[in-house]
Design an enzyme around this catalytic site. Structure first.
Site, mmCIF file in Angstrom:
data_model
loop_
_atom_site.group_PDB
_atom_site.id
_atom_site.type_symbol
_atom_site.label_atom_id
_atom_site.label_comp_id
_atom_site.label_asym_id
_atom_site.label_seq_id
_atom_site.Cartn_x
_atom_site.Cartn_y
_atom_site.Cartn_z
ATOM 1 N N TYR A 191 -2.137 -8.968 17.199
ATOM 2 C CA TYR A 191 -2.040 -8.050 16.048
ATOM 3 C C TYR A 191 -3.141 -6.997 16.111
ATOM 4 O O TYR A 191 -2.889 -5.801 15.992
ATOM 5 C CB TYR A 191 -2.101 -8.832 14.731
ATOM 6 C CG TYR A 191 -2.410 -7.973 13.541
ATOM 7 C CD1 TYR A 191 -1.591 -6.888 13.205
ATOM 8 C CD2 TYR A 191 -3.535 -8.199 12.756
ATOM 9 C CE1 TYR A 191 -1.890 -6.067 12.122
ATOM 10 C CE2 TYR A 191 -3.841 -7.389 11.674
ATOM 11 C CZ TYR A 191 -3.017 -6.324 11.361
ATOM 12 O OH TYR A 191 -3.327 -5.514 10.299
ATOM 13 N N ASN A 227 9.611 -6.809 4.418
ATOM 14 C CA ASN A 227 8.573 -7.459 3.614
ATOM 15 C C ASN A 227 8.340 -6.698 2.303
ATOM 16 O O ASN A 227 7.232 -6.647 1.788
ATOM 17 C CB ASN A 227 7.260 -7.562 4.404
ATOM 18 C CG ASN A 227 6.307 -8.560 3.780
ATOM 19 O OD1 ASN A 227 6.735 -9.506 3.107
ATOM 20 N ND2 ASN A 227 5.019 -8.346 3.940
ATOM 21 N N LYS A 235 -3.218 -2.582 16.829
ATOM 22 C CA LYS A 235 -3.908 -1.532 16.052
ATOM 23 C C LYS A 235 -4.731 -0.640 16.986
ATOM 24 O O LYS A 235 -4.730 0.580 16.863
ATOM 25 C CB LYS A 235 -4.822 -2.157 14.992
ATOM 26 C CG LYS A 235 -4.078 -2.833 13.844
ATOM 27 C CD LYS A 235 -3.412 -1.810 12.923
ATOM 28 C CE LYS A 235 -2.654 -2.461 11.801
ATOM 29 N NZ LYS A 235 -1.728 -1.570 11.112
ATOM 30 N N SER A 282 -7.011 -0.882 10.822
ATOM 31 C CA SER A 282 -7.607 -2.032 10.144
ATOM 32 C C SER A 282 -9.072 -2.183 10.536
ATOM 33 O O SER A 282 -9.455 -1.917 11.680
ATOM 34 C CB SER A 282 -6.862 -3.303 10.545
ATOM 35 O OG SER A 282 -7.565 -4.423 10.068
ATOM 36 N N ILE A 334 0.846 -1.207 0.000
ATOM 37 C CA ILE A 334 0.000 0.000 0.000
ATOM 38 C C ILE A 334 0.878 1.252 0.000
ATOM 39 O O ILE A 334 0.580 2.246 -0.653
ATOM 40 C CB ILE A 334 -0.963 0.014 1.212
ATOM 41 C CG1 ILE A 334 -1.701 -1.332 1.317
ATOM 42 C CG2 ILE A 334 -1.974 1.139 1.071
ATOM 43 C CD1 ILE A 334 -2.573 -1.466 2.536
ATOM 44 N N TYR A 383 -9.271 0.229 6.922
ATOM 45 C CA TYR A 383 -9.733 -0.327 5.669
ATOM 46 C C TYR A 383 -9.772 -1.834 5.697
ATOM 47 O O TYR A 383 -9.332 -2.485 6.636
ATOM 48 C CB TYR A 383 -8.979 0.206 4.450
ATOM 49 C CG TYR A 383 -7.524 0.527 4.620
ATOM 50 C CD1 TYR A 383 -7.118 1.833 4.861
ATOM 51 C CD2 TYR A 383 -6.565 -0.467 4.501
ATOM 52 C CE1 TYR A 383 -5.779 2.143 4.987
ATOM 53 C CE2 TYR A 383 -5.227 -0.156 4.623
ATOM 54 C CZ TYR A 383 -4.841 1.139 4.881
ATOM 55 O OH TYR A 383 -3.521 1.440 5.017
HETATM 56 C C1 UD1 Z 1 -6.966 -10.696 7.225
HETATM 57 C C2 UD1 Z 1 -6.670 -10.711 8.712
HETATM 58 C C3 UD1 Z 1 -6.700 -9.260 9.220
HETATM 59 C C4 UD1 Z 1 -5.717 -8.393 8.447
HETATM 60 C C5 UD1 Z 1 -6.047 -8.493 6.955
HETATM 61 C C6 UD1 Z 1 -5.014 -7.743 6.111
HETATM 62 C C7 UD1 Z 1 -7.378 -12.762 9.829
HETATM 63 C C8 UD1 Z 1 -8.449 -13.459 10.598
HETATM 64 N N1 UD1 Z 1 -7.677 -11.524 9.417
HETATM 65 O O1 UD1 Z 1 -8.284 -10.190 6.990
HETATM 66 O O2 UD1 Z 1 -6.370 -9.221 10.583
HETATM 67 O O3 UD1 Z 1 -5.822 -7.039 8.860
HETATM 68 O O4 UD1 Z 1 -6.027 -9.870 6.543
HETATM 69 O O5 UD1 Z 1 -3.789 -8.365 6.141
HETATM 70 O O6 UD1 Z 1 -6.307 -13.298 9.613
HETATM 71 N N2 UD1 Z 1 -9.240 -17.040 2.695
HETATM 72 C C9 UD1 Z 1 -9.259 -18.355 2.286
HETATM 73 N N3 UD1 Z 1 -8.062 -18.967 1.949
HETATM 74 C C10 UD1 Z 1 -6.867 -18.289 1.991
HETATM 75 C C11 UD1 Z 1 -6.861 -16.927 2.409
HETATM 76 C C12 UD1 Z 1 -8.068 -16.342 2.760
HETATM 77 O O7 UD1 Z 1 -10.318 -18.996 2.238
HETATM 78 O O8 UD1 Z 1 -5.823 -18.888 1.684
HETATM 79 C C13 UD1 Z 1 -10.508 -16.384 3.044
HETATM 80 C C14 UD1 Z 1 -10.569 -15.965 4.521
HETATM 81 O O9 UD1 Z 1 -11.144 -16.961 5.307
HETATM 82 C C15 UD1 Z 1 -11.456 -14.712 4.418
HETATM 83 C C16 UD1 Z 1 -11.222 -14.147 3.003
HETATM 84 O O10 UD1 Z 1 -10.622 -15.205 2.275
HETATM 85 O O11 UD1 Z 1 -12.785 -15.079 4.497
HETATM 86 C C17 UD1 Z 1 -10.291 -12.962 3.015
HETATM 87 O O12 UD1 Z 1 -9.132 -13.326 3.738
HETATM 88 P P1 UD1 Z 1 -7.869 -12.334 3.888
HETATM 89 O O13 UD1 Z 1 -7.446 -11.869 2.534
HETATM 90 O O14 UD1 Z 1 -6.857 -13.023 4.728
HETATM 91 O O15 UD1 Z 1 -8.464 -11.042 4.622
HETATM 92 P P2 UD1 Z 1 -9.287 -10.913 5.995
HETATM 93 O O16 UD1 Z 1 -9.666 -12.235 6.530
HETATM 94 O O17 UD1 Z 1 -10.396 -9.968 5.776
#
Ligand code: UD1
Length: 349
Positions: free
Chosen positions: A155, A39, A159, A130, A16, A182
């Site tokens: 984490y 990173n 925040k 976040s 970002i 966001y």
């Molecule tokens: C996640 C983090 C959040 C962090 C944000 C940005 C968790 C619970 N939340 O949010 O703290 O601020 O990323 O880094 O870790 N998914 C899959 N398979 C995957 C990856 C994701 O099914 O391999 C699903 C997840 O269950 C979720 C959705 O995709 O429902 C989005 O996941 P992700 O991109 O990790 O974002 P957040 O869960 O919203």
């Protein structure tokens, strides 16, 4: 914004941060980037140069090193209008394994930054918070900035601690801060010179999905399909990363409008203000819908399997955009059409 034309961005070579840097440079600001490359890649600097035709000043340093940071401020503070603070570790699972690591980085980094800013009279900051801080399990979406927050892991706690730290700075020092909450930034700069390029295997959905589409990872694990949503997979608000970058610019304009310059002294003061704003779009999607989008635009199969729930996931995470519209006069501009175009370009890189 007066005479000061420099914007300091922590982790300005990250995903970002680098996209935000291009927006400020293209609007005529000088950008100073502070990044420890833990990173991110130095090649992003080259990409920013190619996009903007300008070279941001880059300091490779760790924010935990107060004196290194102080040296940067010694050099530039007089001209710095604003700091945008992205630097943070952000993996929930990692923070649970090693809470100390998260406090030691996220909190300590921010403390040092604020101490140095305070010493050098740089008193405006935009903080990358976040949307995961909402008490999503007990709230009805969309969430508003005044809704209850809750943390279940170190984490998210960091925040919230930083948001409170900023609120206290504003209350007791001559200081202004905006925390932007966001959701899930995705895709890339239209030049495709910048994109999400984590150093480690991605944990977020989109970078993971794109690697599957490129056959760099065998398959996607979908974290459960029995949530209380139409297709059983979680729903999230996905936002184009350039809309997030633009939101930082709108927040900066809001802060700059509150600056008062005292020509006779060195003082450069802003009306103390603390705001929290959701940065949101209308394009929420389920995990399966995201799989379909990527499949359609890339014309590639996306193998996936359904696996156990991931700790911390909630069924629906969406926010109310009204405050950002009213306060910052901003809305997300990029549509799904733009998303599709971006995905296609990325896959064919
Ligand atoms: C996640 C983090 C959040 C962090 C944000 C940005 C968790 C619970 N939340 O949010 O703290 O601020 O990323 O880094 O870790 N998914 C899959 N398979 C995957 C990856 C994701 O099914 O391999 C699903 C997840 O269950 C979720 C959705 O995709 O429902 C989005 O996941 P992700 O991109 O990790 O974002 P957040 O869960 O919203």
């Amino acid at each position: 914004m007066g005479q000061r034309k420099k914007i300091l961005i922590t982790w300005g070579l990250g995903y970002i941060g680098s996209h935000t840097a291009t927006v400020f440079i293209e609007a005529g600001y000088d950008v100073i980037i502070v990044d420890n490359l833990s990173n991110s890649h130095e090649s992003s600097l080259e990409a920013i140069k190619k996009i903007t035709w300008k070279t941001p000043k880059f300091y490779e340093l760790d924010l935990r090193n107060y004196w290194d940071l102080d040296t940067v401020f010694e050099k530039h503070a007089k001209d710095i209008a604003l700091v945008i603070h992205f630097a943070a570790k952000k993996a929930v699972w990692e923070s649970c394994q090693d809470p100390f690591l998260y406090y030691d980085h996220n909190i300590f980094w921010t403390m040092n930054l604020l101490k140095v800013m305070n010493k050098h009279w740089v008193n405006q900051i935009i903080f990358s918070s976040s949307a995961t801080v909402y008490d999503a399990e007990n709230l009805l979406p969309p969430f508003s900035e005044t809704d209850k927050t809750k943390t279940t892991n170190p984490y998210w706690t960091t925040k919230l601690v930083i948001e409170n730290l900023l609120r206290d700075m504003v209350m007791h020092k001559w200081f202004s801060a905006i925390a932007l909450r966001y959701f899930n930034p995705i895709w890339a700069h239209s030049s495709h010179l910048l994109w999400e390029n984590p150093k480690w295997v991605p944990t977020n959905l989109l970078p993971f999905l794109l690697k599957v589409a490129k056959w760099e990872i065998e398959k996607l694990s979908i974290f459960w399909n029995d949530y209380d949503t139409e297709d059983g997979t979680c729903i999230r608000d996905y936002i184009h990363v350039m809309d997030v970058a633009d939101a930082h610019f709108s927040a900066a304009k809001y802060l700059f409008d509150r600056i008062e310059i005292n020509e006779t002294s060195e003082a450069y003061k802003a009306d103390p203000t603390f705001e929290i704003c959701n940065i949101w779009t209308w394009y929420w999607k389920s995990v399966l819908e995201m799989v379909d989008i990527v499949k359609t635009v890339t014309d590639k199969e996306i193998p996936y399997e359904i696996v156990e729930r991931r700790a911390g996931d909630v069924a629906v995470s969406l926010a109310n955009p009204i405050k950002a519209k009213q306060l910052l006069d901003r809305e997300s501009k990029r549509t799904v059409v733009q998303w599709v175009e971006d995905a296609r370009l990325y896959i064919n890189k």
